[in-house]
Scaffold this motif. Structure first.
Motif, mmCIF file in Angstrom:
data_model
loop_
_atom_site.group_PDB
_atom_site.id
_atom_site.type_symbol
_atom_site.label_atom_id
_atom_site.label_comp_id
_atom_site.label_asym_id
_atom_site.label_seq_id
_atom_site.Cartn_x
_atom_site.Cartn_y
_atom_site.Cartn_z
ATOM 1 N N ALA A 1 0.564 -0.967 0.725
ATOM 2 C CA ALA A 1 -0.803 0.012 -0.004
ATOM 3 C C ALA A 1 0.733 1.423 0.534
ATOM 4 C CB ALA A 1 -1.143 0.076 1.103
ATOM 5 N N LYS A 2 2.058 1.181 -0.333
ATOM 6 C CA LYS A 2 2.670 2.581 -0.509
ATOM 7 C C LYS A 2 3.236 2.696 -1.638
ATOM 8 C CE LYS A 2 6.036 0.501 3.068
ATOM 9 N NZ LYS A 2 7.409 0.033 3.005
ATOM 10 N N VAL A 3 2.714 2.951 -2.610
ATOM 11 C CA VAL A 3 2.763 2.831 -4.146
ATOM 12 C C VAL A 3 1.086 2.651 -4.798
ATOM 13 C CG1 VAL A 3 3.811 2.459 -6.565
ATOM 14 C CG2 VAL A 3 5.253 1.891 -4.209
ATOM 15 N N THR A 4 0.783 2.854 -5.362
ATOM 16 C CA THR A 4 -0.711 3.034 -6.526
ATOM 17 C C THR A 4 0.093 2.951 -8.454
ATOM 18 O OG1 THR A 4 -2.276 4.597 -4.594
ATOM 19 C CG2 THR A 4 -2.217 3.792 -6.929
ATOM 20 N N GLN A 5 -0.017 2.168 -8.896
ATOM 21 C CA GLN A 5 0.412 1.829 -9.891
ATOM 22 C C GLN A 5 -1.104 1.877 -10.777
ATOM 23 O OE1 GLN A 5 1.277 -1.888 -10.995
ATOM 24 N NE2 GLN A 5 3.139 -1.531 -8.651
ATOM 25 N N HIS A 6 -1.065 2.849 -11.964
ATOM 26 C CA HIS A 6 -2.308 2.696 -13.177
ATOM 27 C C HIS A 6 -2.328 1.967 -14.128
ATOM 28 C CE1 HIS A 6 -2.621 6.550 -10.320
ATOM 29 N NE2 HIS A 6 -1.223 7.215 -10.930
ATOM 30 N N TRP A 7 -2.891 1.254 -14.163
ATOM 31 C CA TRP A 7 -3.095 0.060 -15.017
ATOM 32 C C TRP A 7 -4.129 0.619 -16.098
ATOM 33 C CZ3 TRP A 7 -0.341 -4.264 -16.061
ATOM 34 C CH2 TRP A 7 0.679 -4.498 -15.826
ATOM 35 N N ALA A 8 -3.803 -0.042 -17.622
ATOM 36 C CA ALA A 8 -4.780 0.799 -18.803
ATOM 37 C C ALA A 8 -5.419 -0.592 -18.999
ATOM 38 C CB ALA A 8 -3.932 1.132 -19.976
ATOM 39 N N ILE A 9 -7.069 -0.326 -18.595
ATOM 40 C CA ILE A 9 -7.374 -2.129 -19.321
ATOM 41 C C ILE A 9 -8.565 -1.676 -20.403
ATOM 42 C CG2 ILE A 9 -9.285 -1.520 -17.414
ATOM 43 C CD1 ILE A 9 -9.252 -4.413 -16.564
ATOM 44 N N ALA A 10 -8.401 -2.496 -21.561
ATOM 45 C CA ALA A 10 -9.580 -2.621 -21.832
ATOM 46 C C ALA A 10 -10.874 -3.097 -21.852
ATOM 47 C CB ALA A 10 -9.019 -3.524 -22.678
ATOM 48 N N SER A 11 -12.122 -2.761 -22.445
ATOM 49 C CA SER A 11 -12.977 -3.125 -22.478
ATOM 50 C C SER A 11 -13.316 -4.788 -22.197
ATOM 51 C CB SER A 11 -14.222 -2.608 -23.289
ATOM 52 O OG SER A 11 -14.003 -2.886 -24.578
ATOM 53 N N ASP A 12 -12.664 -5.568 -23.044
ATOM 54 C CA ASP A 12 -12.742 -6.775 -22.328
ATOM 55 C C ASP A 12 -12.404 -7.290 -21.559
ATOM 56 O OD1 ASP A 12 -10.074 -6.906 -23.692
ATOM 57 O OD2 ASP A 12 -10.941 -7.848 -25.352
ATOM 58 N N GLY A 13 -11.311 -6.713 -20.511
ATOM 59 C CA GLY A 13 -10.847 -7.322 -19.427
ATOM 60 C C GLY A 13 -9.025 -6.983 -19.603
ATOM 61 N N MET A 14 -9.052 -7.316 -21.163
ATOM 62 C CA MET A 14 -7.888 -7.502 -21.365
ATOM 63 C C MET A 14 -6.404 -5.896 -20.501
ATOM 64 S SD MET A 14 -5.148 -9.030 -22.749
ATOM 65 C CE MET A 14 -5.330 -9.858 -23.772
ATOM 66 N N TRP A 15 -5.727 -6.290 -19.847
ATOM 67 C CA TRP A 15 -4.672 -5.616 -18.771
ATOM 68 C C TRP A 15 -3.619 -5.549 -19.902
ATOM 69 C CZ3 TRP A 15 -5.486 -3.642 -14.392
ATOM 70 C CH2 TRP A 15 -6.534 -4.166 -13.677
ATOM 71 N N LEU A 16 -3.861 -4.009 -20.014
ATOM 72 C CA LEU A 16 -2.989 -3.455 -21.522
ATOM 73 C C LEU A 16 -1.510 -2.853 -21.189
ATOM 74 C CD1 LEU A 16 -5.503 -1.362 -23.069
ATOM 75 C CD2 LEU A 16 -4.779 -3.200 -23.830
ATOM 76 N N MET A 17 -1.908 -2.464 -20.368
ATOM 77 C CA MET A 17 -0.104 -1.914 -19.725
ATOM 78 C C MET A 17 0.053 -1.174 -18.250
ATOM 79 S SD MET A 17 1.442 1.272 -21.919
ATOM 80 C CE MET A 17 2.486 1.901 -21.552
ATOM 81 N N GLU A 18 1.036 -1.415 -17.519
ATOM 82 C CA GLU A 18 0.952 -0.474 -16.437
ATOM 83 C C GLU A 18 1.159 1.235 -17.265
ATOM 84 O OE1 GLU A 18 3.745 0.549 -12.272
ATOM 85 O OE2 GLU A 18 4.201 -0.991 -13.637
ATOM 86 N N ILE A 19 0.646 1.940 -16.924
ATOM 87 C CA ILE A 19 1.210 3.044 -17.452
ATOM 88 C C ILE A 19 1.890 4.339 -16.413
ATOM 89 C CG2 ILE A 19 0.370 5.446 -18.588
ATOM 90 C CD1 ILE A 19 -2.524 4.445 -18.253
ATOM 91 N N PRO A 20 3.280 4.280 -17.297
ATOM 92 C CA PRO A 20 4.454 4.751 -16.765
ATOM 93 C C PRO A 20 4.184 6.498 -16.134
ATOM 94 C CG PRO A 20 5.165 4.234 -18.252
ATOM 95 C CD PRO A 20 4.352 4.062 -18.058
ATOM 96 N N ASP A 21 5.541 7.144 -16.085
ATOM 97 C CA ASP A 21 5.463 8.343 -15.565
ATOM 98 C C ASP A 21 5.465 9.476 -16.408
ATOM 99 O OD1 ASP A 21 5.700 11.146 -15.193
ATOM 100 O OD2 ASP A 21 5.139 11.544 -13.085
ATOM 101 N N GLN A 22 4.251 10.415 -17.101
ATOM 102 C CA GLN A 22 4.828 10.444 -18.595
ATOM 103 C C GLN A 22 6.261 10.684 -18.497
ATOM 104 O OE1 GLN A 22 1.942 13.173 -20.379
ATOM 105 N NE2 GLN A 22 2.698 12.860 -22.082
ATOM 106 N N ASN A 23 6.329 11.664 -17.255
ATOM 107 C CA ASN A 23 8.349 12.583 -18.115
ATOM 108 C C ASN A 23 9.396 11.298 -17.287
ATOM 109 O OD1 ASN A 23 6.728 15.093 -18.413
ATOM 110 N ND2 ASN A 23 6.731 14.807 -15.996
ATOM 111 N N SER A 24 8.601 10.393 -16.596
ATOM 112 C CA SER A 24 9.586 9.363 -16.836
ATOM 113 C C SER A 24 10.747 9.102 -18.544
ATOM 114 C CB SER A 24 9.803 8.007 -16.580
ATOM 115 O OG SER A 24 8.575 7.824 -16.977
ATOM 116 N N GLU A 25 11.935 8.152 -18.089
ATOM 117 C CA GLU A 25 12.033 7.977 -19.039
ATOM 118 C C GLU A 25 11.535 6.738 -20.052
ATOM 119 O OE1 GLU A 25 16.898 5.708 -20.385
ATOM 120 O OE2 GLU A 25 16.189 6.413 -19.096
ATOM 121 N N LEU A 26 10.940 5.717 -18.976
ATOM 122 C CA LEU A 26 10.320 5.424 -19.892
ATOM 123 C C LEU A 26 8.745 5.641 -20.578
ATOM 124 C CD1 LEU A 26 9.061 2.145 -20.696
ATOM 125 C CD2 LEU A 26 8.851 1.499 -18.895
#
Length: 277
Positions: free
Chosen positions: A133-158
């Motif tokens: 519970a120290k970190v909150t990740q933001h995960w994109a999910i599709a309407s069919d329930g498929m996990w698409l990706m963890e969305i990194p900070d936009q200003n990060s290298e990734l």
């Protein structure tokens, strides 16, 4: 006159037997065989020579994948021709990516290979609590329930390496929050969490009129699913049952009491309640 003196009649001459004629079908088969041999030879020449070498690979429909990512997924070998390219192999490779819902490969002679991609779209961003519970990740999910990706900070290298379209789409969709600790998404797999799937089912079942106004969904558990609208109104929606009836009741309450509604409870569809501001 003696018998031996009888005049002898020469035997009738036999008419010569005509030479057998070849049937029409036989001639057709011979012609086809010749064409096949010539055509096969021509194809062999084209197959083993770089006449139709792939000089250009066009990708359409891939808005969430960068050119570099598509190049790695497709992996078209150098020197491949349109006749020798393994189209099925490319399709199988590209469709393995979570963003790709379907793909087809088309040959455009003389030198272009087109990869047509149909992508999944982001239905919501799920706030996943991790690391005790120290970190909150933001995960994109599709309407069919498929996990698409963890969305990194936009200003990060990734964040600078992925498609900007991902951030544009993520900013337009709602967040599913308050998911109990322990959810562990994995790219390319389908969500098995009942609370998240209940929230997705509600969003999929609502009409545009109400769905477009939802900003967040609290998915602590299915029975307590709470929708928050863009004007701050909260709706205790509950499970994804009787979705259209619940939606109709909410819209009617808000229409009859403009600017006065703070909270609506339609978890029990035949006993709705609401609270004023």
């Amino acid at each position: 006159m003696r018998l031996g003196d009888l005049p002898r009649t020469a035997p009738a001459a036999r008419s010569p037997r005509p030479a057998p004629k070849r049937s029409g079908w036989a001639r057709v088969l011979i012609v086809l065989a010749i064409i096949a041999v010539l055509g096969g030879g021509a194809y062999a020449v084209l197959f083993f020579t770089p006449v139709f070498s792939i000089e250009k690979v066009e990708v359409t429909g891939a808005d969430h994948l960068t050119s570099e990512e598509m190049a790695v997924l497709a992996a078209v070998p150098q020197g491949t021709t349109l006749l020798t390219v393994d189209a099925a192999g490319i399709e199988n490779s590209v469709v393995r990516d979570a963003w790709v819902q379907s793909v087809r490969v088309e040959r455009h002679f003389p030198n272009t290979l087109e990869i047509v991609v149909t992508e999944r779209t982001i239905a919501a961003v799920v706030d996943v609590v991790a690391d005790n519970a120290k970190v909150t990740q933001h995960w994109a999910i599709a309407s069919d329930g498929m996990w698409l990706m963890e969305i990194p900070d936009q200003n990060s290298e990734l964040g600078q390496m992925i498609s900007p379209q991902i951030y544009e789409d993520a900013a337009k969709v709602l967040h599913i929050k308050d998911v109990p600790f322990g959810l562990t998404p994995e790219v390319g797999t389908y969500c098995t969490d009942g609370n998240v799937n209940n929230a997705l089912a509600i969003l999929d079942g609502l009409s545009t009129e109400l769905a477009s106004r939802i900003k967040t969904v609290s998915a602590t558990d299915a029975q307590s699913t709470l929708l928050t609208l863009d004007d701050g109104v909260q709706i205790a929606f509950g499970t994804a049952d009787d979705i259209r009836d619940k939606e109709r009741i909410c819209l009617k309450i808000m229409e009859e009491n403009p600017g006065k509604v703070a909270y609506i409870n339609v978890r029990v569809v035949d006993r709705p309640t609401w609270r004023a501001v």
